[in-house]
Design a protein around this motif. Sequence first.
Motif, PDB file in Angstrom:
ATOM      1  N   ALA A 152       0.827  -1.432   0.041  1.00  0.00           N
ATOM      2  CA  ALA A 152      -0.234   0.038   0.091  1.00  0.00           C
ATOM      3  C   ALA A 152       0.827   1.363  -0.018  1.00  0.00           C
ATOM      4  O   ALA A 152       1.814   1.556   0.891  1.00  0.00           O
ATOM      5  N   THR A 153       0.412   2.125  -1.034  1.00  0.00           N
ATOM      6  CA  THR A 153       1.277   3.439  -1.108  1.00  0.00           C
ATOM      7  C   THR A 153       0.305   4.461  -1.357  1.00  0.00           C
ATOM      8  O   THR A 153      -0.415   4.518  -2.022  1.00  0.00           O
ATOM      9  N   PRO A 154       0.454   5.418  -0.545  1.00  0.00           N
ATOM     10  CA  PRO A 154      -0.521   6.700  -0.878  1.00  0.00           C
ATOM     11  C   PRO A 154      -0.306   7.136  -2.444  1.00  0.00           C
ATOM     12  O   PRO A 154       0.824   7.291  -2.629  1.00  0.00           O
ATOM     13  N   PRO A 155      -1.356   7.449  -2.841  1.00  0.00           N
ATOM     14  CA  PRO A 155      -1.393   7.725  -4.199  1.00  0.00           C
ATOM     15  C   PRO A 155      -0.641   9.061  -4.825  1.00  0.00           C
ATOM     16  O   PRO A 155       0.326   8.954  -5.832  1.00  0.00           O
ATOM     17  N   ASP A 156      -0.287  10.027  -3.795  1.00  0.00           N
ATOM     18  CA  ASP A 156       0.572  11.286  -4.217  1.00  0.00           C
ATOM     19  C   ASP A 156       1.989  10.597  -4.052  1.00  0.00           C
ATOM     20  O   ASP A 156       2.804  11.101  -4.849  1.00  0.00           O
ATOM     21  N   GLU A 157       2.274   9.946  -3.041  1.00  0.00           N
ATOM     22  CA  GLU A 157       3.619   9.373  -2.872  1.00  0.00           C
ATOM     23  C   GLU A 157       4.092   8.412  -4.239  1.00  0.00           C
ATOM     24  O   GLU A 157       5.369   8.453  -4.810  1.00  0.00           O
ATOM     25  N   LEU A 158       2.744   7.753  -4.630  1.00  0.00           N
ATOM     26  CA  LEU A 158       3.406   6.881  -6.001  1.00  0.00           C
ATOM     27  C   LEU A 158       3.560   7.751  -7.029  1.00  0.00           C
ATOM     28  O   LEU A 158       4.939   7.431  -7.796  1.00  0.00           O
ATOM     29  N   ARG A 159       2.965   8.763  -7.335  1.00  0.00           N
ATOM     30  CA  ARG A 159       3.186   9.799  -8.491  1.00  0.00           C
ATOM     31  C   ARG A 159       4.555  10.354  -8.321  1.00  0.00           C
ATOM     32  O   ARG A 159       5.142  10.267  -9.421  1.00  0.00           O
ATOM     33  N   ASP A 160       4.839  10.907  -6.973  1.00  0.00           N
ATOM     34  CA  ASP A 160       6.184  11.504  -6.908  1.00  0.00           C
ATOM     35  C   ASP A 160       7.199  10.304  -7.202  1.00  0.00           C
ATOM     36  O   ASP A 160       8.385  10.550  -7.817  1.00  0.00           O
ATOM     37  N   GLY A 161       7.001   9.304  -6.798  1.00  0.00           N
ATOM     38  CA  GLY A 161       8.163   8.221  -6.781  1.00  0.00           C
ATOM     39  C   GLY A 161       8.174   7.811  -8.135  1.00  0.00           C
ATOM     40  O   GLY A 161       9.426   7.636  -8.746  1.00  0.00           O
ATOM     41  N   ILE A 162       7.163   7.790  -9.083  1.00  0.00           N
ATOM     42  CA  ILE A 162       7.470   7.580 -10.578  1.00  0.00           C
ATOM     43  C   ILE A 162       8.243   8.502 -11.271  1.00  0.00           C
ATOM     44  O   ILE A 162       9.315   8.353 -11.796  1.00  0.00           O
ATOM     45  N   ARG A 163       7.933   9.872 -10.927  1.00  0.00           N
ATOM     46  CA  ARG A 163       8.677  11.103 -11.501  1.00  0.00           C
ATOM     47  C   ARG A 163      10.128  10.950 -10.725  1.00  0.00           C
ATOM     48  O   ARG A 163      11.109  11.183 -11.382  1.00  0.00           O
ATOM     49  N   GLY A 164      10.202  10.646  -9.779  1.00  0.00           N
ATOM     50  CA  GLY A 164      11.435  10.506  -8.756  1.00  0.00           C
ATOM     51  C   GLY A 164      12.452   9.625  -9.536  1.00  0.00           C
ATOM     52  O   GLY A 164      13.694   9.967  -9.596  1.00  0.00           O
TER      53      GLY A 164
END
Length: 346
Positions: A52-64
């Motif tokens: 489980a990953t919060p959606p905003d963290e996932l989005r940042d992670g993909i771009r990161g």
Amino acid sequence: MSAFKERVFSGVQPTGSLHLGNYLGAIKRFVELQSRMDCIYCVVDLHALTIATPPDELRDGIRGVTAGFLAAGLDPKRSIIFNQSQVHEHAELAWIFSCVARVGWLNRMTQFKEKAGKDRENASAGLYTYPVLMAADILAYKATHVPVGEDQKQHLELTRDIAQKFNADYSASIRARGGADAFFPLTEPLIGGPAARVMSLRDGSKKMSKSDPSDYSRINLTDDIDMIAQKIKKAKTDPHPLPGSAKELATRPEAENLVGIFAALCDTTPDQVLEKHGGAQFSQFKSALVDVAVEKLGALRAEMVRLSNAQDHIDAVLADGARRARAIAHPIIAEVKEIVGLVSAK
Ligand code: AQP
């Protein structure tokens, strides 16, 4: 000679921040390979959903992670760079492979046991079938080579088992289509060098990992100079000076780890590092390691920070990569569907 065109594929999960293990064990080697082979590098965002990953963290992670790829020197003109969820063929092939893989094979996967821990009943089904999706990631492109850290060796063996079973189960259908006997290659893992398994800075028996609760266990690629220096200075060591040869490090995991990191950062071998630093106390060696780490990682970090403000550029790189990835994966999956007997519109 193999009947398959040489092609490299590898992926990195957008969970947490990239660390030195991801860089030395995988990303740095991705960069070396792109000048000699066709390479496809993927931010495996569907894999990240297994925990489980919060959606905003996932989005940042993909771009990161994408920023990390570019800052490390991956060239989106030469290599295909994209995020997994933009190419639906991965998920489609994963389903077909989940009907080829055996439950007994998945039961042997040590990463599931480690990540699920004691509460296995409560782990997601995705975490359990993760290696099947990984096999689909690789074989959707008929990739022949996969650079990874040593922790992924077992998953690569499973990928080969799935390819072999698919080739055998559908051999008549594959031959009837007039092609070679094997539809999928038996992919070779590219694992090696002094940083195939970078260990935690706090415990030389555990691998450096994004999910370790102690931030001092790893060097994040976004750490600044002071943080890198602090983490190396606090790294666990033993009381003896460094030996003169790598063989003598075998029973000293923390020393072996720091020497391996030094060697990988400088593109040299542990023996060569010890030729220069053998006999040194850790305080001296750690100062030399801080200098090397700051020199080698400083520019990478600065570029990651710059790219963190260039979201449109990152998204454009991913969209272009996904388009090029799909152009390769689509005809392969269309053929798989025909081989297994599914009917598609012409
Ligand atoms: N410590 C490591 N040493 C060498 N290589 C490593 N890799 C990961 N840790 C080390 C390699 O980095 C690539 C990307 O890893 P990933 O993010 O897809 O998966 P992971 O193994 O789950 O990474 P982490 O950091 O260990 O995350 P958590 O904490 O979630 O388990 C792979 O090629 C991997 O081998």
